[in-house]
Design a protein around this motif. Sequence first.
Motif: not given
Length: 924
Positions: A770-775, A787-788, A815-818, A830-831
Amino acid sequence: MRHIILFLVLSNTFLSFSQSKPFNISGTVIDEFNKSQLESATVYLQRVKDSALVTYTISDKNGEFTLEGKTYDEKLNLLVSYVGYKTINKSININKEDIKLGTINMMVDDNALDEVIVKSTPPITIKKDTLEFNVKSFKTKKDANVEDLLKKLPGVEIDEAGKITVNGKEVNKILVNGKPFFGNDPTITTRNLTKEIIEKVQITDTKSKADAFAGKESDGENKTINLTIKKENNKGVFGRLAAGAGTDERYEFAGMFNYFDNDRRISLLSGGNNINSAGFSFGEIRKMFGGGNRINISGDGSFAIDGRSFGGGQGITTSRTSGLNYADKIGEKTDVSGSYFYSGSESENTSSTQRENILPDTRYFTDSNSSSSNSTDSHRANTELEFKIDSTLYINVKPSFNFTKSENISSRDETSRDIDRVLINESESSSFVENTAKNFSNNVNLTKRFGSKGSFLRLYFNNRNNITETDDFLDSETNIYGATPNDIIRKQFTDGENHSSNVSTGITYRQPILGKKLALDFSYRYNRNKQENIRSTFDFDEVEQDYNTFNKDLSTNFKYIDDNNTFGLELSYRKDKLFAEIETDYVLRTLENQDFLRSDLDLKRDFNNLQLSSTIRYRFSPKASFRAGYRLRNSVPSLRQLQPFQDVSNPLNTVVGNPNLKTGIDHRFNVNFNAFDFNKGTGFYGYVRGNFRNNQVVSKSIINEDLVRNTTFENVNGNHNINSSIWYNKKVKIDSLTSIKFGFGSSIGLSKNINFNNGVKYSSRVNNIGPSVNFELTVKDLLEIRPRYRLQFTKNRYDIDAFNDRSFVYHNLNVVTGFFLPKNFEWRNNVNFNYNPNIADGFQKSAWFWNSTLAYSFMKDSATLTLKAYDLLNQNTNARRIATENYIQDSQSTVLQQYFMLSFSWKFNSLGKKGEVRESRFHF
């Protein structure tokens, strides 16, 4: 709007790069007297104008350090701090990129142990195994709570549920001034206390209070965070009130009040809602109380948070909770704390399933419908008393009481058909169950230290008593067709009573061998678990119109005793950066059961086993550490698995125990490494864990031509589970306003499980990666974007012809935004997107889930009005298909669907300097 935001971000970034000057400052920190290098000195830069922190780092094992960054300033103040030495403060001209300071000599502070006024506090201090952060050095938004603060600390990660990790290790305890705050529920603490009242954040390995007093090393698996409140801010009141109402008659309310008076703390909370939350929810109110760090969800949908039950049901749940927490110090030697919680819930649910069951040589179909209504009320009271008689004697007493009452009304009907869709059997049932449980427990611990080399003696005594009473009314009818038809009708009442008691006591003595470096622990532990279970079932007498005919087949009356003695020996070694220990235990265990209805089922079995555990930890530097461990444990079969009693409570499944079961053997190992570079803002951690099991007990069912099951238990060998993870993250500070953080990694899992399918043994192997990436992009007072994206490649292989090998790929995007424009507005989203290919054609494989909140702050930022949208895209459907090697199932149930809610919250805070109340009444 989005174009304006993008323009501002790009403009801000461009200006930052065009005007700021890069610098690279290096040097070496040494002891002026003996010229030895000083590892773990804190080196940091502050602005001359306002003493704001620019950057910081920690010296390595050679005393060397490097500070990198960008600044607008012509001069910066350089400070070097080390425990027990005088702080160095010198001005640095930023007139070139590479600045070499050479050797920095530090002098021992002769007044280090005296009470002195410290004008400048380093952002981070390392004291043996404790990381200490100065809160002033970490800038947050003005309304920040403790959770917002922790997210700024290096190596600390917090997910959406409030789970906290430090360099990959979970935080399982949060203290306030060294004491629990609402029963160690981390999210209640982190989402309620404001950053401004906190002075320091200390992170250590989790220890029990007795271990900490005795100086015993922890296992290093978990972390504890201690929040130190400023002395001048430790008197006053603060809290929050909130309430919301929405469409579809949805509502939520919550409130918290805190009174702090130095050592005395009183806190109250209350909340409720009908949106499937345990008194807490996402958005405004979830920020208040959080969701708990230990959440357990059972198969019927009931859930518990940090041990507090909130009732059952997979459908719509209405819950309420209230609590009181008290902590105080009596005299100089006694600390007292206590809490009381009430929680209640009502839930309604209806569900239907259609299942295709897969057997080695055929298939059959099961359709079922059910409905349930559940209500639960629970009361829990906990108290803790600590007596520090003197510097060598510590006593801890922790009594606890819990009372729970619940009612459940349910009905169910089910039909089974063979491969040709011919009806084989069918059943329907309805029940009403009342349950009352009372529990009392008490833990007493006494620790006595001897001398100064680490010798101690510990005695403990724990007891737990539980009484459960059940009234169960059941009406059911089961029809079995085919060659041997049968009609089973039950109209019964069961009066159940269960008494259980557990007593454990033990003694440990530590004998130092080489001062504090090498120690030998001798221990003895005794544990006795006793259960008395009486279930009296009565059939309904049509003549007498009463439940008066005793049914022996469905009744039980037994006394079960689990007795064990454990003799242990532990050798531990600690020197500088190395810690190692090895422990061996020999367990003498006896299981004994007396059946007063069926004397032929009496049993007595002895299980004598050896247990081992070992740990080695090495700290390369304050930035990096390594840990490896091994554990051998034995698991004893349960009474239900051992006793050859025919359980016929389910007419379609007769369960019989196996008295020949063996002791399970469990080998576990783990290896992990973590590192964090404070200067470069980089973090890395990885682990490998494995679990190999022999003699594991699994169920074995054989299904006859009437689709009636006969189930027993067997030991199997060869089950294992290996998983690993690796993760890297980096934070780049563009300037004082803008920062970027990114991370990437992967997890790998390998497992083998042996089971039975209609009596045929088979093994399944599951491999996944399970690869993953976040920013994360943060622009102060403007926006946050996080985003993740995660993938999971899974392959299932079977050694039985009835099952086909399967491969599939899961996708998840979050994706979490503010956004914080215009002034006083805050828009958070929170999408979540999921794609699950393990669903048959004709069913939705992908789904988007979007929650959104728009908040406006007013009344000097002490009040907030919030509009919340749950499931904005209306994607939360209640129809789904699950495919496994044993069955393919379509299901439908009651779920919480889209709603909109308007909420109002108000914060208040009068904590002030030196115990004086501030003039301003409100604070956000």
